[in-house]
Write a protein that holds these residues in place. Structure first.
Motif, mmCIF file in Angstrom:
data_model
loop_
_atom_site.group_PDB
_atom_site.id
_atom_site.type_symbol
_atom_site.label_atom_id
_atom_site.label_comp_id
_atom_site.label_asym_id
_atom_site.label_seq_id
_atom_site.Cartn_x
_atom_site.Cartn_y
_atom_site.Cartn_z
ATOM 1 N N GLY A 17 10.196 38.186 -39.980
ATOM 2 C CA GLY A 17 9.047 39.083 -40.054
ATOM 3 C C GLY A 17 8.339 39.063 -41.393
ATOM 4 O O GLY A 17 7.102 39.082 -41.451
ATOM 5 N N ALA A 18 9.084 39.030 -42.476
ATOM 6 C CA ALA A 18 8.463 39.076 -43.805
ATOM 7 C C ALA A 18 7.522 37.888 -44.045
ATOM 8 O O ALA A 18 6.392 38.080 -44.493
ATOM 9 C CB ALA A 18 9.533 39.173 -44.885
ATOM 10 N N PRO A 19 7.934 36.660 -43.777
ATOM 11 C CA PRO A 19 6.995 35.543 -43.960
ATOM 12 C C PRO A 19 5.762 35.643 -43.063
ATOM 13 O O PRO A 19 4.665 35.266 -43.462
ATOM 14 C CB PRO A 19 7.818 34.300 -43.619
ATOM 15 N N LEU A 20 5.952 36.141 -41.843
ATOM 16 C CA LEU A 20 4.802 36.290 -40.945
ATOM 17 C C LEU A 20 3.823 37.332 -41.467
ATOM 18 O O LEU A 20 2.601 37.141 -41.394
ATOM 19 C CB LEU A 20 5.261 36.664 -39.544
ATOM 20 N N VAL A 21 4.328 38.412 -42.034
ATOM 21 C CA VAL A 21 3.449 39.432 -42.623
ATOM 22 C C VAL A 21 2.714 38.854 -43.829
ATOM 23 O O VAL A 21 1.510 39.060 -43.993
ATOM 24 C CB VAL A 21 4.253 40.690 -43.002
ATOM 25 N N LEU A 22 3.422 38.121 -44.682
ATOM 26 C CA LEU A 22 2.763 37.497 -45.834
ATOM 27 C C LEU A 22 1.686 36.507 -45.386
ATOM 28 O O LEU A 22 0.601 36.447 -45.968
ATOM 29 C CB LEU A 22 3.797 36.795 -46.714
ATOM 30 N N TYR A 23 1.984 35.716 -44.375
ATOM 31 C CA TYR A 23 1.006 34.764 -43.838
ATOM 32 C C TYR A 23 -0.232 35.498 -43.337
ATOM 33 O O TYR A 23 -1.360 35.096 -43.608
ATOM 34 C CB TYR A 23 1.656 33.959 -42.715
ATOM 35 N N TRP A 24 -0.025 36.591 -42.619
ATOM 36 C CA TRP A 24 -1.138 37.366 -42.088
ATOM 37 C C TRP A 24 -1.976 37.942 -43.221
ATOM 38 O O TRP A 24 -3.216 37.937 -43.158
ATOM 39 C CB TRP A 24 -0.605 38.481 -41.190
ATOM 40 N N LEU A 25 -1.332 38.438 -44.273
ATOM 41 C CA LEU A 25 -2.070 39.003 -45.407
ATOM 42 C C LEU A 25 -2.913 37.940 -46.113
ATOM 43 O O LEU A 25 -4.059 38.194 -46.495
ATOM 44 C CB LEU A 25 -1.109 39.660 -46.396
ATOM 45 N N ARG A 27 -4.098 35.160 -44.762
ATOM 46 C CA ARG A 27 -5.197 34.800 -43.870
ATOM 47 C C ARG A 27 -6.296 35.859 -43.881
ATOM 48 O O ARG A 27 -7.478 35.522 -43.847
ATOM 49 C CB ARG A 27 -4.680 34.621 -42.432
ATOM 50 N N ALA A 28 -5.912 37.128 -43.938
ATOM 51 C CA ALA A 28 -6.904 38.205 -43.968
ATOM 52 C C ALA A 28 -7.697 38.160 -45.266
ATOM 53 O O ALA A 28 -8.908 38.397 -45.268
ATOM 54 C CB ALA A 28 -6.208 39.550 -43.809
ATOM 55 N N GLU A 29 -7.043 37.833 -46.371
ATOM 56 C CA GLU A 29 -7.744 37.734 -47.654
ATOM 57 C C GLU A 29 -8.717 36.573 -47.643
ATOM 58 O O GLU A 29 -9.817 36.656 -48.175
ATOM 59 C CB GLU A 29 -6.720 37.553 -48.772
ATOM 60 N N ARG A 30 -8.325 35.483 -47.030
ATOM 61 C CA ARG A 30 -9.181 34.299 -46.977
ATOM 62 C C ARG A 30 -10.426 34.550 -46.132
ATOM 63 O O ARG A 30 -11.502 34.016 -46.412
ATOM 64 C CB ARG A 30 -8.374 33.140 -46.398
ATOM 65 N N ALA A 31 -10.311 35.352 -45.107
ATOM 66 C CA ALA A 31 -11.438 35.627 -44.221
ATOM 67 C C ALA A 31 -12.530 36.431 -44.928
ATOM 68 O O ALA A 31 -13.694 36.355 -44.549
ATOM 69 C CB ALA A 31 -10.961 36.374 -42.979
#
Length: 57
Positions: A17-25, A27-31
């Motif tokens: 879960g932790a890596p998936l949350v970091l990945y999502w964060l 990606r959201a910053e990049r958008a």
């Protein structure tokens, strides 16, 4: 035995879960990235310089 299994499941969920949350964060910053031309990017990069120094460069 059940306590050990619960700990194992918790560790595995956190490990996935932790890596998936970091990945999502990330990606959201990049958008939210602002697209600008080179001149605007240089102005933005030099925001911390006083106006008189900015004009000399």
């Amino acid at each position: 035995m059940a306590e050990g299994a619960a700990v194992l499941v918790s560790v595995l969920l956190f490990g996935v879960g932790a890596p998936l949350v970091l990945y999502w964060l990330v990606r959201a910053e990049r958008a939210d990235r602002e697209v600008m031309d080179r001149e605007a990017a240089e102005r933005t990069a030099r925001r911390d310089l006083p106006d008189d120094e900015r004009d000399r460069r």
